[in-house]
Design an enzyme around this catalytic site. Structure first.
Site, mmCIF file in Angstrom:
data_model
loop_
_atom_site.group_PDB
_atom_site.id
_atom_site.type_symbol
_atom_site.label_atom_id
_atom_site.label_comp_id
_atom_site.label_asym_id
_atom_site.label_seq_id
_atom_site.Cartn_x
_atom_site.Cartn_y
_atom_site.Cartn_z
ATOM 1 N N ARG A 110 82.133 33.847 11.346
ATOM 2 C CA ARG A 110 81.015 34.775 11.189
ATOM 3 C C ARG A 110 81.039 35.873 12.249
ATOM 4 O O ARG A 110 80.696 37.024 11.980
ATOM 5 C CB ARG A 110 79.691 33.995 11.258
ATOM 6 C CG ARG A 110 78.467 34.821 10.896
ATOM 7 C CD ARG A 110 77.185 33.999 10.936
ATOM 8 N NE ARG A 110 77.287 32.755 10.197
ATOM 9 C CZ ARG A 110 77.204 32.651 8.873
ATOM 10 N NH1 ARG A 110 76.998 33.729 8.148
ATOM 11 N NH2 ARG A 110 77.322 31.486 8.284
ATOM 12 N N ARG B 292 75.460 37.716 2.903
ATOM 13 C CA ARG B 292 76.034 37.086 4.100
ATOM 14 C C ARG B 292 75.068 37.205 5.261
ATOM 15 O O ARG B 292 74.309 38.172 5.336
ATOM 16 C CB ARG B 292 77.354 37.754 4.481
ATOM 17 C CG ARG B 292 78.407 37.688 3.412
ATOM 18 C CD ARG B 292 78.920 36.283 3.218
ATOM 19 N NE ARG B 292 79.895 36.223 2.143
ATOM 20 C CZ ARG B 292 80.422 35.094 1.702
ATOM 21 N NH1 ARG B 292 80.083 33.927 2.232
ATOM 22 N NH2 ARG B 292 81.293 35.118 0.719
ATOM 23 N N ILE B 293 75.136 36.239 6.150
ATOM 24 C CA ILE B 293 74.304 36.264 7.353
ATOM 25 C C ILE B 293 75.145 36.819 8.489
ATOM 26 O O ILE B 293 76.233 36.297 8.780
ATOM 27 C CB ILE B 293 73.792 34.851 7.679
ATOM 28 C CG1 ILE B 293 72.901 34.353 6.531
ATOM 29 C CG2 ILE B 293 73.041 34.846 9.009
ATOM 30 C CD1 ILE B 293 72.616 32.871 6.594
ATOM 31 N N LEU B 294 74.647 37.871 9.115
ATOM 32 C CA LEU B 294 75.367 38.468 10.235
ATOM 33 C C LEU B 294 75.124 37.648 11.501
ATOM 34 O O LEU B 294 74.049 37.071 11.694
ATOM 35 C CB LEU B 294 74.899 39.912 10.459
ATOM 36 C CG LEU B 294 75.250 40.900 9.334
ATOM 37 C CD1 LEU B 294 74.545 42.238 9.564
ATOM 38 C CD2 LEU B 294 76.757 41.091 9.210
ATOM 39 N N ASN C 17 66.092 44.329 6.105
ATOM 40 C CA ASN C 17 66.444 43.527 4.930
ATOM 41 C C ASN C 17 65.292 43.549 3.923
ATOM 42 O O ASN C 17 64.133 43.750 4.298
ATOM 43 C CB ASN C 17 66.715 42.075 5.366
ATOM 44 C CG ASN C 17 67.161 41.195 4.212
ATOM 45 O OD1 ASN C 17 67.989 41.600 3.385
ATOM 46 N ND2 ASN C 17 66.609 39.992 4.131
ATOM 47 N N HIS D 146 63.621 41.145 0.764
ATOM 48 C CA HIS D 146 63.648 39.769 0.264
ATOM 49 C C HIS D 146 62.681 39.647 -0.927
ATOM 50 O O HIS D 146 61.543 40.122 -0.849
ATOM 51 C CB HIS D 146 63.234 38.806 1.378
ATOM 52 C CG HIS D 146 63.312 37.376 0.963
ATOM 53 N ND1 HIS D 146 64.513 36.699 0.828
ATOM 54 C CD2 HIS D 146 62.347 36.502 0.596
ATOM 55 C CE1 HIS D 146 64.282 35.472 0.423
ATOM 56 N NE2 HIS D 146 62.974 35.320 0.272
ATOM 57 N N ASP E 34 65.993 39.729 12.566
ATOM 58 C CA ASP E 34 66.143 39.137 13.897
ATOM 59 C C ASP E 34 67.147 37.983 13.802
ATOM 60 O O ASP E 34 67.896 37.882 12.829
ATOM 61 C CB ASP E 34 64.790 38.743 14.504
ATOM 62 C CG ASP E 34 64.138 37.560 13.795
ATOM 63 O OD1 ASP E 34 64.770 36.984 12.878
ATOM 64 O OD2 ASP E 34 63.006 37.204 14.173
ATOM 65 N N ALA E 35 67.158 37.129 14.804
ATOM 66 C CA ALA E 35 68.222 36.127 14.879
ATOM 67 C C ALA E 35 68.052 34.995 13.870
ATOM 68 O O ALA E 35 68.977 34.196 13.670
ATOM 69 C CB ALA E 35 68.308 35.568 16.293
HETATM 70 C C1 GRF Z 1 67.183 41.885 -4.508
HETATM 71 O O1 GRF Z 1 66.227 41.284 -5.338
HETATM 72 C C2 GRF Z 1 66.908 41.619 -3.056
HETATM 73 O O2 GRF Z 1 65.573 41.382 -2.787
HETATM 74 C C3 GRF Z 1 67.703 40.373 -2.784
HETATM 75 O O3 GRF Z 1 68.847 40.480 -3.583
HETATM 76 C C4 GRF Z 1 68.572 41.298 -4.710
HETATM 77 C C5 GRF Z 1 69.639 42.353 -4.761
HETATM 78 O O4 GRF Z 1 69.642 43.082 -5.950
HETATM 79 N N1 GRF Z 1 67.975 40.284 -1.367
HETATM 80 P P1 GRF Z 1 70.507 44.403 -6.073
HETATM 81 O O5 GRF Z 1 71.942 44.073 -5.691
HETATM 82 O O6 GRF Z 1 69.914 45.444 -5.157
HETATM 83 O O7 GRF Z 1 70.408 44.794 -7.511
#
Ligand code: GRF
Length: 207
Positions: free
Chosen positions: A70, A96-98, A112, A114, A146-147
């Site tokens: 990683r 991926r997790i950085l 990010n 979510h 964050d971490a």
């Molecule tokens: C999104 O729903 C985002 O919230 C999540 O992954 C999805 C990515 O969709 N982290 P896209 O590749 O932007 O269409």
């Protein structure tokens, strides 16, 4: 054009790139304060790279499998972003997790998105887990990285009602409609220097 220099960002992707598209579309406007200088994917051949090419933005693959761990992967991603002049990293479906070293390279400059209302349902299956749990509201969270995974200071949240007959696909589709509206707004505020972090709180300055 306003003539003002635009804040250079790298967008990190792994798949479809619909959020990338929303940012590219916004950045095509004259007043958007950010410029996508590079799109970085951990996988070759994904639609997000086609979207970058169609917008005339360089796309670079940093394959996960080419790094032995990683830390090496994170170094490679950060090096590509920095070499293209990016000052911020925008994660848009990046799976991926950085490593923490990325936070040192881009302090308070990694964001990010979510597809759930954090801190509920972090991780890669937030939409399915929200349905399985029976919540009546889910939604979108945009946060600084964050971490810890899906944990950093929250910039914006918007709720999306869960319908009784929702599948993961139907709920995710409505969540993504919100994502595509709010992510460019957050990127614009970040690029304009309007987001101020105070502990776990993010204040939006100006209008
Ligand atoms: C999104 O729903 C985002 O919230 C999540 O992954 C999805 C990515 O969709 N982290 P896209 O590749 O932007 O269409």
């Amino acid at each position: 054009m306003t003539g003002r220099p635009r804040y250079p960002i790298a967008v990190l992707v792994s798949g479809s790139g619909s959020n990338l598209q929303s940012i590219l579309d916004a950045a095509a406007g004259t007043d958007f304060p950010a410029e996508v200088v590079v799109v970085i994917s951990d996988r070759p051949g994904v639609r997000a790279l086609q979207r970058a090419a169609a917008a005339g933005v360089p796309g670079v693959v940093v394959a996960w499998g080419d790094s032995h761990d990683r830390d090496a992967f994170t170094l490679a991603v950060c090096d590509v972003a920095a070499a293209r002049g990016a000052e911020g990293l925008i994660l848009a479906g990046f799976m991926r997790i950085l490593a923490p070293s990325a936070l040192g390279r881009f302090p308070n400059r990694i964001i990010n998105i979510h597809p759930a209302l954090l801190p509920s349902f972090p991780g890669a299956h937030g939409v399915a887990e929200a349905i399985a749990h029976g919540v009546k509201l889910s939604g979108v969270t945009v946060h600084f990285v964050d971490a810890e995974v899906d944990h950093g200071p929250i910039i914006l949240q918007e709720s999306v009602p869960v319908r009784p007959d929702d599948s993961e696909q139907t709920l995710h589709a409505r969540i993504q409609q919100v994502e595509h509206r709010v992510y460019p707004e957050v990127v614009a505020a970040f690029a304009a220097g309007r987001l101020r972090i105070a502990g776990r709180h993010v204040h939006w300055e100006g209008t």
